[in-house]
Write an enzyme that holds these catalytic residues in place. Sequence first.
Site, mmCIF file in Angstrom:
data_model
loop_
_atom_site.group_PDB
_atom_site.id
_atom_site.type_symbol
_atom_site.label_atom_id
_atom_site.label_comp_id
_atom_site.label_asym_id
_atom_site.label_seq_id
_atom_site.Cartn_x
_atom_site.Cartn_y
_atom_site.Cartn_z
ATOM 1 N NE ARG A 193 -32.285 -44.181 -12.270
ATOM 2 C CZ ARG A 193 -31.962 -45.172 -11.457
ATOM 3 N NH1 ARG A 193 -30.742 -45.264 -10.988
ATOM 4 N NH2 ARG A 193 -32.860 -46.088 -11.135
ATOM 5 C CG MET A 205 -38.818 -42.430 -19.467
ATOM 6 S SD MET A 205 -40.495 -43.049 -19.533
ATOM 7 C CE MET A 205 -40.349 -44.523 -18.554
ATOM 8 C CG ASP A 245 -34.282 -38.345 -8.576
ATOM 9 O OD1 ASP A 245 -34.114 -39.240 -7.733
ATOM 10 O OD2 ASP A 245 -34.526 -38.577 -9.777
ATOM 11 C CG ASP A 292 -38.434 -39.970 0.138
ATOM 12 O OD1 ASP A 292 -39.389 -40.323 -0.593
ATOM 13 O OD2 ASP A 292 -37.965 -40.699 1.030
ATOM 14 C CB VAL A 293 -42.195 -38.523 -4.221
ATOM 15 C CG1 VAL A 293 -41.523 -37.781 -5.365
ATOM 16 C CG2 VAL A 293 -41.997 -40.030 -4.332
ATOM 17 C CG ASN A 316 -40.676 -39.613 -14.226
ATOM 18 O OD1 ASN A 316 -40.952 -40.376 -15.146
ATOM 19 N ND2 ASN A 316 -39.455 -39.585 -13.676
ATOM 20 C CE1 TYR A 348 -43.578 -49.797 -11.610
ATOM 21 C CE2 TYR A 348 -44.807 -50.904 -13.350
ATOM 22 C CZ TYR A 348 -43.993 -49.873 -12.933
ATOM 23 O OH TYR A 348 -43.601 -48.905 -13.830
ATOM 24 C CE LYS A 358 -45.776 -46.861 -12.184
ATOM 25 N NZ LYS A 358 -45.354 -45.461 -12.054
ATOM 26 C CB THR A 366 -35.173 -45.904 -18.043
ATOM 27 O OG1 THR A 366 -35.969 -46.832 -17.302
ATOM 28 C CG2 THR A 366 -36.027 -45.145 -19.030
HETATM 29 N N1 LIG Z 1 -38.863 -47.844 -18.043
HETATM 30 C C1 LIG Z 1 -40.012 -48.427 -18.246
HETATM 31 O O1 LIG Z 1 -40.062 -49.402 -19.012
HETATM 32 C C2 LIG Z 1 -41.276 -47.909 -17.609
HETATM 33 C C3 LIG Z 1 -42.506 -48.375 -18.134
HETATM 34 C C4 LIG Z 1 -43.697 -47.877 -17.601
HETATM 35 C C5 LIG Z 1 -43.662 -46.933 -16.582
HETATM 36 N N2 LIG Z 1 -42.452 -46.516 -16.087
HETATM 37 C C6 LIG Z 1 -42.487 -45.503 -15.034
HETATM 38 O O2 LIG Z 1 -41.802 -44.349 -15.495
HETATM 39 C C7 LIG Z 1 -41.304 -43.615 -14.367
HETATM 40 C C8 LIG Z 1 -39.835 -43.295 -14.598
HETATM 41 O O3 LIG Z 1 -39.088 -44.494 -14.559
HETATM 42 P P1 LIG Z 1 -37.741 -44.732 -15.380
HETATM 43 O O4 LIG Z 1 -38.003 -45.851 -16.288
HETATM 44 O O5 LIG Z 1 -37.202 -43.468 -15.910
HETATM 45 O O6 LIG Z 1 -36.810 -45.321 -14.211
HETATM 46 P P2 LIG Z 1 -35.548 -44.735 -13.433
HETATM 47 O O7 LIG Z 1 -35.285 -45.700 -12.337
HETATM 48 O O8 LIG Z 1 -34.461 -44.400 -14.368
HETATM 49 O O9 LIG Z 1 -36.086 -43.359 -12.851
HETATM 50 C C9 LIG Z 1 -36.883 -43.278 -11.723
HETATM 51 C C10 LIG Z 1 -36.458 -42.054 -10.938
HETATM 52 O O10 LIG Z 1 -37.275 -41.939 -9.770
HETATM 53 C C11 LIG Z 1 -36.433 -41.613 -8.695
HETATM 54 N N3 LIG Z 1 -37.029 -42.000 -7.422
HETATM 55 C C12 LIG Z 1 -37.209 -43.254 -6.925
HETATM 56 N N4 LIG Z 1 -37.727 -43.183 -5.701
HETATM 57 C C13 LIG Z 1 -37.893 -41.870 -5.408
HETATM 58 C C14 LIG Z 1 -38.398 -41.164 -4.289
HETATM 59 N N5 LIG Z 1 -38.830 -41.793 -3.175
HETATM 60 N N6 LIG Z 1 -38.444 -39.815 -4.343
HETATM 61 C C15 LIG Z 1 -37.994 -39.150 -5.453
HETATM 62 N N7 LIG Z 1 -37.502 -39.762 -6.529
HETATM 63 C C16 LIG Z 1 -37.447 -41.116 -6.510
HETATM 64 C C17 LIG Z 1 -35.150 -42.372 -8.969
HETATM 65 O O11 LIG Z 1 -34.071 -41.878 -8.191
HETATM 66 C C18 LIG Z 1 -34.994 -42.158 -10.459
HETATM 67 O O12 LIG Z 1 -34.291 -40.979 -10.755
HETATM 68 C C19 LIG Z 1 -41.576 -44.485 -13.135
HETATM 69 O O13 LIG Z 1 -42.754 -44.037 -12.503
HETATM 70 C C20 LIG Z 1 -41.798 -45.868 -13.731
HETATM 71 O O14 LIG Z 1 -42.612 -46.686 -12.910
HETATM 72 C C21 LIG Z 1 -41.275 -46.983 -16.572
#
Ligand SMILES: NC(=O)c1ccc[n+]([C@@H]2O[C@H](COP(=O)([O-])OP(=O)(O)OC[C@H]3O[C@@H](n4cnc5c(N)ncnc54)[C@H](O)[C@@H]3O)[C@@H](O)[C@H]2O)c1
Length: 262
Positions: free
Chosen positions: A16, A18, A37, A60-61, A87, A153, A157, A188
Amino acid sequence: MTRFEGKTVVVTGGARGMGAAHSRGFVAEGARVVIADVLDAEGEELAGELGEAALYRHLDVTDEQQWAEVVRAATAAFSAPTVLVNNAGIGGSGTLVEDKTLADWRKLLAVNLDGVFLGTRAVIPGMKAAGGGAIVNISSFAGLIGTPNAADYTTSKFAVRGFTKAVAMEVAPYGIRVNSVHPGYIRTPILGPLGDEVVHGKVALDRMAGPEEVTRMVLFVASDDASYSTGAEFVIDGGWSAGSTVGIGQTNAQYYQQNSES
Ligand SMILES: NC(=O)c1ccc[n+]([C@@H]2O[C@H](COP(=O)([O-])OP(=O)(O)OC[C@H]3O[C@@H](n4cnc5c(N)ncnc54)[C@H](O)[C@@H]3O)[C@@H](O)[C@H]2O)c1
């Protein structure tokens, strides 16, 4: 474009947000993608939508064994992955540092940092054997500047950014590039109901971005178009980390007058 024709790509957190957008983007450019995922229903549904070029695998990463299985499954179904997008990530507790629990701290670092380490370690032997590859680590603008209530967080990062540079040095002789991508606020599920108001007046481009805008950058960094970039930071944050928006659209005199009146 078919920049990824014949290549196998693993996208963690690909079910889901990004990650789903990146998975769609890679398939559209000829790749075979393993969506990895913990969200099995969403992952299977997306893989079904993308057809034969995609496969969903539970991952699970934080789990070493599951990483080995994902690389094995990718290799058996397609070929050894030569692109990995680390990601998957979770948000922090949003509390002051003195209110954070050690358990929450460790859980966040396990997903956001250990996961990146384990994934990178799992794919490097196959990339070396293939003669090269690209690893894209998703950091954040929070990996560039401090963010209040987000010491957990932010730490994860910043660490991903440093890890990226160290590994990039190690694997450069094998034709493997490792870079970090730093998104700002992207629409997201991780942000819940937050909308453009969260950045209004605070970020130069004055809006959030859609996931597909980040996908375009991730695909560039993962592709041969970025052949001379490694250990680098690719920022896509609307200007958030570039500077303050204070005074935009005003002369200094107007700004000072406005602020002395209030
Ligand atoms: N949305 C933002 O504003 C934003 C900004 C900067 C960075 N990010 C980073 O971008 C990346 C994607 O986030 P997003 O915004 O799409 O959020 P999201 O919550 O929609 O997606 C994150 C995905 O990671 C999966 N996930 C979580 N824990 C996991 C695990 N242990 N093993 C495998 N998968 C796992 C979730 O199930 C989900 O599908 C993340 O690393 C987040 O920190 C997001």
